[in-house]
Design a protein around this motif. Structure first.
Motif, PDB file in Angstrom:
ATOM      1  N   ARG A  41       0.812  -1.222   0.000  1.00 18.71           N
ATOM      2  CA  ARG A  41       0.000   0.000   0.000  1.00 18.71           C
ATOM      3  C   ARG A  41       0.848   1.277   0.000  1.00 18.71           C
ATOM      4  N   LYS A  80      -4.302 -13.685  -6.626  1.00 16.66           N
ATOM      5  CA  LYS A  80      -4.889 -12.852  -5.570  1.00 16.66           C
ATOM      6  C   LYS A  80      -4.053 -11.584  -5.382  1.00 16.66           C
ATOM      7  N   GLU A 135      -4.812  -7.332  -5.450  1.00 13.76           N
ATOM      8  CA  GLU A 135      -4.368  -6.385  -4.419  1.00 13.76           C
ATOM      9  C   GLU A 135      -3.515  -5.288  -5.053  1.00 13.76           C
ATOM     10  N   HIS A 192      -5.768  -2.796  -6.680  1.00 14.81           N
ATOM     11  CA  HIS A 192      -6.355  -1.828  -5.748  1.00 14.81           C
ATOM     12  C   HIS A 192      -5.343  -0.736  -5.384  1.00 14.81           C
ATOM     13  N   ASP A 230      -9.804 -13.424  -0.115  1.00 13.48           N
ATOM     14  CA  ASP A 230     -10.270 -12.085   0.241  1.00 13.48           C
ATOM     15  C   ASP A 230      -9.262 -10.998  -0.120  1.00 13.48           C
ATOM     16  N   TRP A 231      -9.143 -10.703  -1.423  1.00 16.68           N
ATOM     17  CA  TRP A 231      -8.234  -9.620  -1.828  1.00 16.68           C
ATOM     18  C   TRP A 231      -8.725  -8.263  -1.315  1.00 16.68           C
ATOM     19  N   GLN A 232     -10.025  -8.153  -1.028  1.00 15.53           N
ATOM     20  CA  GLN A 232     -10.553  -6.855  -0.572  1.00 15.53           C
ATOM     21  C   GLN A 232     -10.159  -6.529   0.870  1.00 15.53           C
ATOM     22  N   ARG A 233      -9.406  -7.447   1.484  1.00 13.38           N
ATOM     23  CA  ARG A 233      -8.845  -7.113   2.810  1.00 13.38           C
ATOM     24  C   ARG A 233      -7.944  -5.877   2.710  1.00 13.38           C
ATOM     25  N   VAL A 234      -7.415  -5.591   1.505  1.00  9.99           N
ATOM     26  CA  VAL A 234      -6.533  -4.415   1.369  1.00  9.99           C
ATOM     27  C   VAL A 234      -7.324  -3.122   1.146  1.00  9.99           C
ATOM     28  N   GLN A 243      -9.332  -0.221   2.355  1.00  8.02           N
ATOM     29  CA  GLN A 243      -9.599   0.427   3.651  1.00  8.02           C
ATOM     30  C   GLN A 243     -10.710   1.461   3.517  1.00  8.02           C
TER      31      GLN A 243
END
Ligand code: GBH
Length: 469
Positions: free
Chosen positions: A141, A192, A196, A199, A277-281, A283
């Motif tokens: 990130r 995956k 990320e 994103h 769960d790539w959407q864990r990144v 926020q």
């Protein structure tokens, strides 16, 4: 628009030009403080780039920008899209800015303006500093925040003269070819992680746009450049249409929708959920940042994607789309380019018409479109490339048709001004309207380039045939 005659006229304020990218043309990869990018590393890895080609000396543009701008002027270009090499500007992890790197682009912009050519700057065309990759690259990130800082630095130096800005070029390629398919740097094959990375790339776009807007005036225009495809199936049964939907989702909508403030498309999120769960990144607030308004959309288009429903709906598709299942990716049709890509201008018209409907009020600039063919140099030193000219004219007709159908298209930038380093294909694929002899660095305007110059001068193309007077 001249409907009745045999000429298709473009809007009076239509902007004509050509595009390049830093790593593909500059060379001088170790000069003036530049450190390696992920593409230097990738090219140095055996087996990654055809013939072991790398970014040196490419078109030696770093030393020949004055000559190349003169060439643009001869072609009558009104605009020139180039990219800035991040590792020239921020070469090391200490974040210090390299003045010699900025000075190169400063000079280039002055050379362009002196010839009346509008500069269009892209901040990231795939050459991530290797020091950032060593910290996790686009999987991290933090890279998005480093990008916003870098954008602010470049904008601060060039923004008094450069009015048109793009953050990223084709984040689809950076994310999916770079991290899922692995045929682009950094060469990972982790599906995956590729989502990320996507994103973080989109976040970087939003953060950089916000950062530049803080320093901007009313004349500045900000954009993102996406590569689009048009999915094509032979049938219109439910399964075929669903295959088209999936590819459209993973190529076009998963990037465009969040930028337009619609979030990640629910159907695509569903399709790829099995990857984890790539959407864990993602926020809180990220989607607002990504939805920071843009002033125009850069559209790159080369070819459609042929699909059919797979016999096994769970079968994972080979190819560039992470998480794609139940879709067969079919061979391209018709006369292919030397790269093996389908030439399909009708698909381009369909795509542009649809974009006009899906994103009403958002101006579009065609930031890349072009074709690779094997060119022959004749005894007189001329390069006659009728296939590239036909591709150009056919695709300009498509642009014209989409404008008439109501899409707000402001300009067309040909890919590319020069033959150049074609990524994993090295120097084997030539996209230029100007030939580059890589031994002598001699530039020769191809017949397609001469025709482009006449098209620009006339602001029109013939309605039929390929003779451009
Ligand atoms: C652009 O990428 C780049 O912006 C530019 O630097 C490059 O030189 C130019 O186009 C020509 O390649 O084979 O399954 O990956 C275009 C990238 C081209 C990526 C078509 C997808 C086909 C699908 N796209 N390609 S696949």
């Amino acid at each position: 628009v001249d409907l009745a005659s045999d000429t298709l006229r473009f809007p009076a304020d239509f902007t004509w030009g050509a595009a390049t990218a830093a790593f593909q043309i500059e060379g001088s990869t170790t000069v003036d403080g530049r450190t390696p990018s992920i593409w230097d590393t990738f090219a140095a890895t055996p087996g990654k780039v055809l013939n072991g080609d790398n970014g040196d000396p490419a078109c030696d543009h770093y030393n020949r920008s004055a000559e190349d701008v003169e060439l643009m002027s001869q072609l009558g270009l009104a605009a020139y899209r180039f990219s800035v090499a991040w590792p020239r500007i921020v070469p090391a992890a200490d974040g210090a800015v390299e003045p010699r790197g900025l000075a190169f682009y400063d000079r280039l912009v002055d050379q362009l303006l002196a010839k009346g050519i509008q500069p269009v700057a892209t901040l990231y065309h795939w050459d991530l500093p290797q020091w950032l990759e060593d910290q996790g690259g686009w999987r991290n990130r933090d890279t998005a925040y480093r990008f916003a800082e870098y954008a602010q630095v470049v904008f601060g130096r060039l923004g008094d003269r450069v009015k048109l800005w793009s953050t990223l070029n084709e984040p689809w390629c950076s994310a999916f070819l770079g991290h899922h398919k692995g045929n682009h740097a950094p060469g990972l094959t982790d599906s995956k992680a590729s989502l990320e990375a996507m994103h973080h790339l989109l976040l970087a776009h939003g953060l950089a746009t916000r950062a530049m807007r803080e320093q901007a005036t009313a004349e500045h225009r900000f954009s993102l450049v996406l590569n689009f495809t048009q999915g094509k199936a032979d049938n219109d049964d439910t399964a075929s249409l669903d295959a088209v939907r999936k590819v459209d989702g993973l190529h076009n909508r998963i990037f465009l929708d969040p930028v337009l403030g619609r979030g990640y498309p629910a159907d695509v999120v569903d399709d790829v959920a099995w990857l984890g769960d790539w959407q864990r990144v993602v926020q809180d607030g990220d989607l607002d940042v990504i939805a920071t308004p843009i002033d125009f959309l850069g559209v790159n288009y080369y070819s459609p994607t042929r699909v059919a429903p797979a016999a096994d709906p769970e079968a994972v598709s080979d190819g560039p789309f992470p998480g794609l299942r139940g879709v067969d990716l079919l061979d391209p049709r018709g006369e292919l380019t030397s790269f093996g890509w389908e030439q399909n201008a009708d698909a381009f018209a369909e795509l542009l018409t649809r974009l006009g409907q899906d994103a009403p009020g958002l101006p579009i600039v065609i930031t890349e479109n072009g074709s690779a063919f094997v060119d022959e140099v004749d005894e007189l030193g001329h390069v006659d490339d009728p296939q590239r000219l036909a591709f150009l004219v056919d695709h300009l007709r498509a642009v014209h048709r989409a404008i008439e159908a109501g899409t707000d298209i402001r300009g067309y930038l040909a890919w590319s001004l020069l033959d150049n380093f074609e990524w994993a294909e090295g120097y084997s694929q030539r996209f230029g309207v100007v030939r580059v002899d890589y031994e002598t660095q001699e530039r020769t305007v191809k017949s397609s380039g001469a025709a482009l110059a006449r098209i620009i001068a006339r602001n029109s193309i013939p309605a039929t045939g390929y003779e451009v007077e």
